[in-house]
Design an enzyme around this catalytic site. Structure first.
Site, PDB file in Angstrom:
ATOM      1  N   CYS A  37       0.813  -1.221   0.000  1.00 16.34           N
ATOM      2  CA  CYS A  37       0.000   0.000   0.000  1.00 16.34           C
ATOM      3  C   CYS A  37       0.846   1.270   0.000  1.00 16.34           C
ATOM      4  CB  CYS A  37      -0.951   0.007   1.196  1.00 16.34           C
ATOM      5  SG  CYS A  37      -2.231  -1.258   1.068  1.00 16.34           S
ATOM      6  N   HIS A  78     -11.644  10.648  -9.379  1.00 13.85           N
ATOM      7  CA  HIS A  78     -10.537  10.681 -10.331  1.00 13.85           C
ATOM      8  C   HIS A  78      -9.429  11.632  -9.887  1.00 13.85           C
ATOM      9  CE1 HIS A  78     -13.472   8.510 -12.720  1.00 13.85           C
ATOM     10  NE2 HIS A  78     -12.436   8.057 -13.406  1.00 13.85           N
ATOM     11  N   GLU A 130     -13.315   0.293   0.912  1.00  9.76           N
ATOM     12  CA  GLU A 130     -12.171   0.482   0.025  1.00  9.76           C
ATOM     13  C   GLU A 130     -12.079  -0.641  -1.009  1.00  9.76           C
ATOM     14  OE1 GLU A 130      -7.969   1.988   1.188  1.00  9.76           O
ATOM     15  OE2 GLU A 130      -7.843  -0.202   1.139  1.00  9.76           O
TER      16      GLU A 130
END
Length: 148
Positions: A37, A78, A130
């Site tokens: 991550c 985005h 997530e």
């Protein structure tokens, strides 16, 4: 979006509003202990915002669904979360864009907006998924704001 049941929070308010939304965003967790991550990657986050209160506004709304979505979707869809430097910080673990911190930041953004409305409802829960198998639930502390 498929209907989903979210964990609920207890409150004494008369009205409860829930708004589902999603946004696609990239991030990295600036910590060696974050493993994979720590590299840039992306998610399609699914969020559920729970707002509660006793008074409706001049339109008969507790809060406007469209406005709540705009606060989050327009800002984050985005984008690279780490680049929102007013919200996230690569030096402070409490401001790394982890799912936990993103959920808290969503709360802060929404509650700031609600505080400026005449009827002043409260954001009582953020559910943030997530991945299909991982999510965080954020609820403000007893005083209505996150614990420091």
């Amino acid at each position: 979006m498929i209907q989903q049941i979210y964990p609920s929070t207890q409150h004494a308010f008369q009205y409860e509003l829930n708004k589902d939304m999603h946004f696609a965003a990239a991030h990295y967790v600036p910590s060696e202990s974050a493993g994979e991550c720590s590299k840039m990657h992306g998610h399609t986050y699914f969020a559920n915002v729970t707002i509660a209160g006793n008074k409706l506004d001049e339109s008969g709304f507790l809060a406007n669904f469209s406005q709540i979505k705009q606060l989050i979707h327009t800002r984050f869809d985005h984008s690279v979360l780490n680049e929102h430097s007013e919200l996230f910080n690569d030096q402070d673990p409490n401001r790394f864009p982890t799912t936990e911190n993103v959920a808290r930041v969503l709360f802060e953004i929404i509650q700031e907006y609600l505080d400026g409305t005449a009827n002043k409802p409260r954001c009582v829960q953020i559910f943030l998924r997530e991945t299909p198998t991982s999510y965080v639930v954020f609820r403000p502390g007893a005083g209505g704001m996150p614990d420091a």
